[in-house]
Motif scaffolding. Structure first.
Motif, PDB file in Angstrom:
ATOM      1  N   LEU A 129      45.043  29.520  67.267  1.00 42.21           N
ATOM      2  CA  LEU A 129      45.506  28.748  66.053  1.00 42.21           C
ATOM      3  C   LEU A 129      46.603  29.661  65.245  1.00 42.21           C
ATOM      4  CD1 LEU A 129      42.084  28.387  66.180  1.00 42.21           C
ATOM      5  CD2 LEU A 129      41.888  27.754  64.149  1.00 42.21           C
ATOM      6  N   LEU A 130      47.063  28.832  64.519  1.00 45.33           N
ATOM      7  CA  LEU A 130      48.550  28.486  63.883  1.00 45.33           C
ATOM      8  C   LEU A 130      48.437  28.523  62.811  1.00 45.33           C
ATOM      9  CD1 LEU A 130      51.040  30.516  63.012  1.00 45.33           C
ATOM     10  CD2 LEU A 130      52.604  28.525  64.122  1.00 45.33           C
ATOM     11  N   SER A 131      48.170  28.308  61.433  1.00 44.62           N
ATOM     12  CA  SER A 131      48.029  28.442  60.222  1.00 44.62           C
ATOM     13  C   SER A 131      49.417  27.915  59.913  1.00 44.62           C
ATOM     14  CB  SER A 131      46.913  28.287  58.954  1.00 44.62           C
ATOM     15  OG  SER A 131      47.318  29.707  59.117  1.00 44.62           O
ATOM     16  N   VAL A 132      49.487  26.811  59.075  1.00 40.66           N
ATOM     17  CA  VAL A 132      50.543  26.283  58.654  1.00 40.66           C
ATOM     18  C   VAL A 132      51.249  27.233  56.816  1.00 40.66           C
ATOM     19  CG1 VAL A 132      50.507  23.983  59.138  1.00 40.66           C
ATOM     20  CG2 VAL A 132      50.683  24.905  56.458  1.00 40.66           C
ATOM     21  N   THR A 133      50.007  27.892  56.694  1.00 46.56           N
ATOM     22  CA  THR A 133      50.528  28.985  55.610  1.00 46.56           C
ATOM     23  C   THR A 133      51.403  30.567  56.452  1.00 46.56           C
ATOM     24  OG1 THR A 133      48.351  30.054  55.553  1.00 46.56           O
ATOM     25  CG2 THR A 133      48.997  27.987  54.538  1.00 46.56           C
ATOM     26  N   GLU A 134      50.984  30.195  58.292  1.00 47.82           N
ATOM     27  CA  GLU A 134      51.804  32.044  58.344  1.00 47.82           C
ATOM     28  C   GLU A 134      52.995  31.635  58.956  1.00 47.82           C
ATOM     29  OE1 GLU A 134      48.890  32.775  61.569  1.00 47.82           O
ATOM     30  OE2 GLU A 134      47.552  31.343  60.745  1.00 47.82           O
ATOM     31  N   GLY A 135      53.534  30.673  58.810  1.00 46.65           N
ATOM     32  CA  GLY A 135      54.870  30.675  59.524  1.00 46.65           C
ATOM     33  C   GLY A 135      55.342  29.930  60.375  1.00 46.65           C
ATOM     34  N   ASP A 136      56.156  29.349  60.780  1.00 42.37           N
ATOM     35  CA  ASP A 136      56.330  28.209  62.347  1.00 42.37           C
ATOM     36  C   ASP A 136      56.938  29.339  63.687  1.00 42.37           C
ATOM     37  OD1 ASP A 136      59.050  28.641  61.234  1.00 42.37           O
ATOM     38  OD2 ASP A 136      58.869  26.582  61.221  1.00 42.37           O
ATOM     39  N   VAL A 157      46.528  24.973  68.564  1.00 42.72           N
ATOM     40  CA  VAL A 157      46.178  23.789  67.202  1.00 42.72           C
ATOM     41  C   VAL A 157      47.217  24.524  66.223  1.00 42.72           C
ATOM     42  CG1 VAL A 157      44.438  23.701  66.238  1.00 42.72           C
ATOM     43  CG2 VAL A 157      43.836  23.898  67.994  1.00 42.72           C
ATOM     44  N   ILE A 158      48.171  23.697  65.081  1.00 42.54           N
ATOM     45  CA  ILE A 158      47.940  24.313  64.263  1.00 42.54           C
ATOM     46  C   ILE A 158      47.011  23.536  63.644  1.00 42.54           C
ATOM     47  CG2 ILE A 158      50.229  23.894  62.953  1.00 42.54           C
ATOM     48  CD1 ILE A 158      51.864  23.125  64.918  1.00 42.54           C
ATOM     49  N   SER A 159      46.966  24.618  62.471  1.00 39.51           N
ATOM     50  CA  SER A 159      45.729  23.986  61.707  1.00 39.51           C
ATOM     51  C   SER A 159      46.243  24.323  59.880  1.00 39.51           C
ATOM     52  CB  SER A 159      44.532  25.296  61.568  1.00 39.51           C
ATOM     53  OG  SER A 159      45.134  26.127  61.162  1.00 39.51           O
ATOM     54  N   LYS A 160      45.201  23.537  59.481  1.00 40.51           N
ATOM     55  CA  LYS A 160      45.503  23.908  57.431  1.00 40.51           C
ATOM     56  C   LYS A 160      46.842  22.603  57.622  1.00 40.51           C
ATOM     57  CE  LYS A 160      43.818  28.511  56.339  1.00 40.51           C
ATOM     58  NZ  LYS A 160      43.762  29.678  56.138  1.00 40.51           N
ATOM     59  N   LEU A 161      46.887  21.460  58.074  1.00 38.49           N
ATOM     60  CA  LEU A 161      47.722  20.730  57.876  1.00 38.49           C
ATOM     61  C   LEU A 161      47.784  19.620  56.662  1.00 38.49           C
ATOM     62  CD1 LEU A 161      49.826  19.090  59.660  1.00 38.49           C
ATOM     63  CD2 LEU A 161      47.904  17.759  60.386  1.00 38.49           C
ATOM     64  N   ASP A 162      46.462  20.308  56.813  1.00 33.11           N
ATOM     65  CA  ASP A 162      46.429  19.278  54.926  1.00 33.11           C
ATOM     66  C   ASP A 162      47.285  20.238  53.752  1.00 33.11           C
ATOM     67  OD1 ASP A 162      44.280  20.798  55.567  1.00 33.11           O
ATOM     68  OD2 ASP A 162      43.768  21.096  52.897  1.00 33.11           O
ATOM     69  N   SER A 184      45.188  34.703  63.630  1.00 33.71           N
ATOM     70  CA  SER A 184      45.055  36.075  62.836  1.00 33.71           C
ATOM     71  C   SER A 184      44.037  35.671  62.088  1.00 33.71           C
ATOM     72  CB  SER A 184      46.621  35.755  61.655  1.00 33.71           C
ATOM     73  OG  SER A 184      46.754  34.507  61.474  1.00 33.71           O
ATOM     74  N   PRO A 185      44.194  36.941  60.931  1.00 33.08           N
ATOM     75  CA  PRO A 185      43.064  36.584  59.744  1.00 33.08           C
ATOM     76  C   PRO A 185      43.176  35.540  59.085  1.00 33.08           C
ATOM     77  CG  PRO A 185      43.226  38.451  60.294  1.00 33.08           C
ATOM     78  CD  PRO A 185      43.848  37.867  60.840  1.00 33.08           C
ATOM     79  N   GLY A 186      41.635  33.940  59.017  1.00 32.87           N
ATOM     80  CA  GLY A 186      42.041  33.880  58.111  1.00 32.87           C
ATOM     81  C   GLY A 186      42.596  32.603  58.344  1.00 32.87           C
ATOM     82  N   ALA A 187      42.846  32.142  59.663  1.00 35.11           N
ATOM     83  CA  ALA A 187      43.284  30.561  60.270  1.00 35.11           C
ATOM     84  C   ALA A 187      43.095  29.627  60.188  1.00 35.11           C
ATOM     85  CB  ALA A 187      44.599  31.281  61.139  1.00 35.11           C
ATOM     86  N   GLY A 188      41.715  30.112  60.540  1.00 35.68           N
ATOM     87  CA  GLY A 188      40.673  28.433  59.938  1.00 35.68           C
ATOM     88  C   GLY A 188      39.821  28.517  61.555  1.00 35.68           C
ATOM     89  N   LYS A 189      39.656  30.198  62.036  1.00 33.00           N
ATOM     90  CA  LYS A 189      38.479  29.740  63.517  1.00 33.00           C
ATOM     91  C   LYS A 189      37.407  29.192  62.835  1.00 33.00           C
ATOM     92  CE  LYS A 189      39.050  33.947  64.813  1.00 33.00           C
ATOM     93  NZ  LYS A 189      40.517  34.306  63.457  1.00 33.00           N
TER      94      LYS A 189
END
Lengths: 131, 250
Positions: free
Chosen positions: B156-163, B180-185, B56-61
């Motif tokens: 990519l799936l960032s943690v802010t998007e929901g599991d 890739v699960i991104s934004k782990l921090d 999705s947009p903003g996931a950190g690619k």
């Protein structure tokens, strides 16, 4: 380029491919009009049937298919289980085997996007020609 | 009588409104798939491993690419194809690392397709590229349906998007060769994202794709991601193509 809600939906680019394929067939025959277009759409094809219906007239405008009716047949999702060797129905986000629960399944059907057939109105000359 | 073969069908009898039904059974993706196969041949014969990054947009690619390329460019000749609706902002970020980049501005199209990628290849010398990253348009729906000729899909799936995203966007997540699960921090700050739940949703799609959790910002998990890239680069696409030609015999 035609826009829809600010962005071009991918259903529109697929309709353009569809039109290319339909018009190729129409060119091979003496066609007055394409009247019906039949598609098979799987739930995992990535295509939203309602958007396809919205996009089709946009893509077909000004062509022999502009008055064509778009008939969509939804196919079912079926998986084959590599563990228990059975075929079973599945849902788009639950593709594991319903018999044994294994996740090592293969998709048998459900992701298809197929132009099944077209119905054409032929002109007089074509109508008396042998195929 | 029929004008062509004299089959006995008299002219005029059927009138101008005769209809015909023609069975076709053609795949609507065929044209794109043919072009994608053509692209893949180019990539494989040049020995270029090609990865298609989708999210999705903003996931950190772009952030992941920046962090990756800083290390990877010491080992391989890398290049990037940037797909965006508008702007060259992402391309500028990659260019700042001295990495060759070609921007594909799609205008309003929601995905890249094999033709757009093929056109962009004319601006690249594949013989000089070991690894090509294609950053697709940020979108969890449309890019899933268009093969570009890549060897591997990375979603990519960032943690802010929901599991639950793999369950909500099965067409996209089924395509993943790697999740890739991104934004782990940020994980401690978004209490309701559970990596095991994301994995369960992915496995429910019958996907065997490995999952790597990382943070491009902190660097956590980057080693595992780089090792995955090295391992796939070590299997040359040219060799893989030969294996397929030999019917998998080796």
């Amino acid at each position: 380029m035609t826009r829809w809600r600010g962005a071009v939906m991918h259903e529109l680019s697929l309709c353009r491919s569809l039109l290319r394929q339909i018009l190729e067939v129409a060119e091979q025959h003496r066609v007055l009009a394409v009247t019906v277009v039949r598609l098979q759409v799987g739930p995992l094809s990535g295509v939203e049937p309602e958007l396809l219906k919205t996009a089709f007239p946009l893509a077909a405008a000004g062509t022999l298919a502009e008055s064509a009716k778009l008939n969509l047949t939804a196919t079912c999702i079926e998986v084959y289980c590599g563990s228990c060797k059975k075929r079973s129905r599945a849902a788009s986000n639950q593709l594991s085997c319903t018999s044994c629960g294994s996740c090592s399944t293969q998709l048998v059907s459900g992701d298809e996007l197929i132009l099944e057939s077209v119905e054409l109105t032929l002109d007089e000359l074509s109508a008396i020609k042998c195929p | 009588m029929c004008v062509d073969c004299g089959c006995g069908k008299p002219p005029g009898i059927s009138g101008p409104q005769e209809t015909a039904s023609i069975s076709l059974l053609q795949n609507l993706h065929q044209q794109n798939q043919d072009l994608a196969a053509h692209n893949r041949e180019h990539f494989s014969s040049a020995g270029t491993l090609v990865l298609n990054l989708m999210s999705s947009p903003g996931a950190g690619k772009t952030a992941l690419l920046e962090a990756t390329l800083r290390t990877l460019q010491k080992h391989y000749r890398c290049a990037v194809l940037e797909g965006d609706l508008e702007t060259e902002l992402d391309a500028q970020r990659i260019r700042a690392l001295d990495i060759p980049v070609v921007q594909i501005t799609t205008g309003s199209a929601c995905h890249l397709d094999a033709q757009l990628v093929h056109n962009a290849l004319h601006g690249m010398d594949l013989a000089e590229i070991d690894l090509l990253f294609i950053e697709n348009v940020g979108n969890l729906v449309c890019p899933a349906s268009f093969d570009l000729g890549q060897h591997l899909n990375v979603v990519l799936l960032s943690v802010t998007e929901g599991d639950d995203k793999p369950a909500k966007y099965p067409v996209m997540f089924r395509t993943a060769d790697l999740l890739v699960i991104s934004k782990l921090d940020l994980l401690p700050h978004v209490g309701d994202f559970r990596i095991d739940r994301a994995e369960n949703f992915l496995r429910a799609l019958a996907s065997p794709a490995p999952i790597i959790s990382l943070s491009a910002r902190s660097g956590a998990g980057l080693d595992e991601w780089l090792a995955w890239l090295h391992a796939h680069k070590a299997q040359s696409p040219v060799d893989e193509a030969r294996v397929v030609e030999n019917g998998g015999a080796g």
